[in-house]
Write an enzyme that holds these catalytic residues in place. Sequence first.
Site: not given
Length: 492
Positions: A79, A154, A178
């Site tokens: 990420k 997210s 997330s």
Amino acid sequence: MTDLHRLSIRELSEGLAGAKFSSRELTEHYLKRIAKLDTQVKSYVTVTAEQALAQADAADAAIKAGTATALTGVPIAHKDIFCTQGIKTTAGSKMLDNFISPYDATVVAKGKAAGLVTLGKVNMDEFAMGSTSENSFYGATANPWNLGHVPGGSSGGSAAAVAADLAPFATGTDTGGSIRQPASFCGLTGLKPSYGRVSRFGMIAYASSLDQGGPMARSAEDCAYLMNVMAGHDAKDSTSVEKDVDDYVANLNGTAVKGLRIGIPKQYFNVAGLDADVKARVEESLKKLEEMGATLVEIDLNMTEAYVPTYYLIAPAEASSNLQRYDGVRYGYRAENSVDLMDLYKRSRSEGFGAEVQRRILIGTYALSAGYYDAYYVKAQKVRRLIQQDFLKAFESVDVIAAPAAPTTAYKIGANLSPVEMYLGDIYTIAVNLAGLPAINAPVGFDKDNLPVGLQLIGNYWSESQLLSVVHQYQQATDWHTKRAAIAEENA
Ligand code: GLN
């Protein structure tokens, strides 16, 4: 081999160790897939092909020399919130569009030490604020199951990359769902560990008392391999716990489901906006667990209505404080031609941050301001404690708590929900972060539009091994986690 992307992490580990294929072959295979298919999925912000191939060659040498770990030579996507030395780390923001970290996040460093090969950095909502990944400066990522839908957020880039077989597994972070919600939207397994289990060092801060990194993959077994790398105390993160880590892979097989008491919170299944298909799939999965030997126990979680308001005070309050550092001076975006220092601050922050981030800074600054601090922030902290106590009371009579991961399946791209509608979608995930508990999402079927549905299991503190092993056993008895989106079936 043309189907290397279909192999599980264990199969990759065994194949590399047994010289059935090399890490270079495997890495080239993934890079080829990314080049061909990510034009549609748009999960990567940065692909680090050259570095990945160099790491793959080093991994192949280590395997030959007999110095490999279980994961040496296995590719991963990080990420874009984890700092990577020498590679751009954007957090999905224009503010950090030019930011190259001088050091690696602990999670990244541990991955390197274990011999993982970094394919690149994947997309996310700006500073991890959002539930769709549309709040990214780099544009929306598509859900591999239906390219017109969002992958969730997210950690949407992580989820989409794995679901399209553009990475065998990925790191994610979870401040208020997330990891679990995008895993749910993309048909994956994702684990949010207990607060303090995984180091936050070098993980760009959103809300520091809630943020926690974790693995996202196809199965609990795949997640367990990555947890073995990610978990552990880190002197560089004062909130990381000095507590022995489990061997998450070795612990997978056991009798986790037999005799397991699963709490079913009455309040969770009466939430307005809970989609009928989501409810049905979750109930079917619980029935299956019951057949496998678990007992379902109805429980009360009386604080459910307080989750969204409490989280949406505490998270923005912490964010407003954490994001003060982006002032255009030392690093990050800087507005041109400012007339004085105040103008530089104002314009750098107005131009560098997107709308949702600015909204949260405003809410958070308001909640922390002198006249409102007690009424909002302090009160929210008190309610937060009540929410935690509610869970701890439940864990006196049950081992895990079941819930959907989200009230709906993946939204359409551009659905343009109001901020409040969007926040309400976090009802099932955010209390876990407020309490600091671990929780896992597992895929349990599809809705009428063939979009994945997830079951969330919430555990008591430090029960990561138990959660992984319950899901592992469910996955031994079912095949939802083996289903692949059409785009993942395509060859490069
Ligand atoms: N939807 C949550 C939010 O916008 C997700 C946050 C997260 O876990 N990073 O705050």
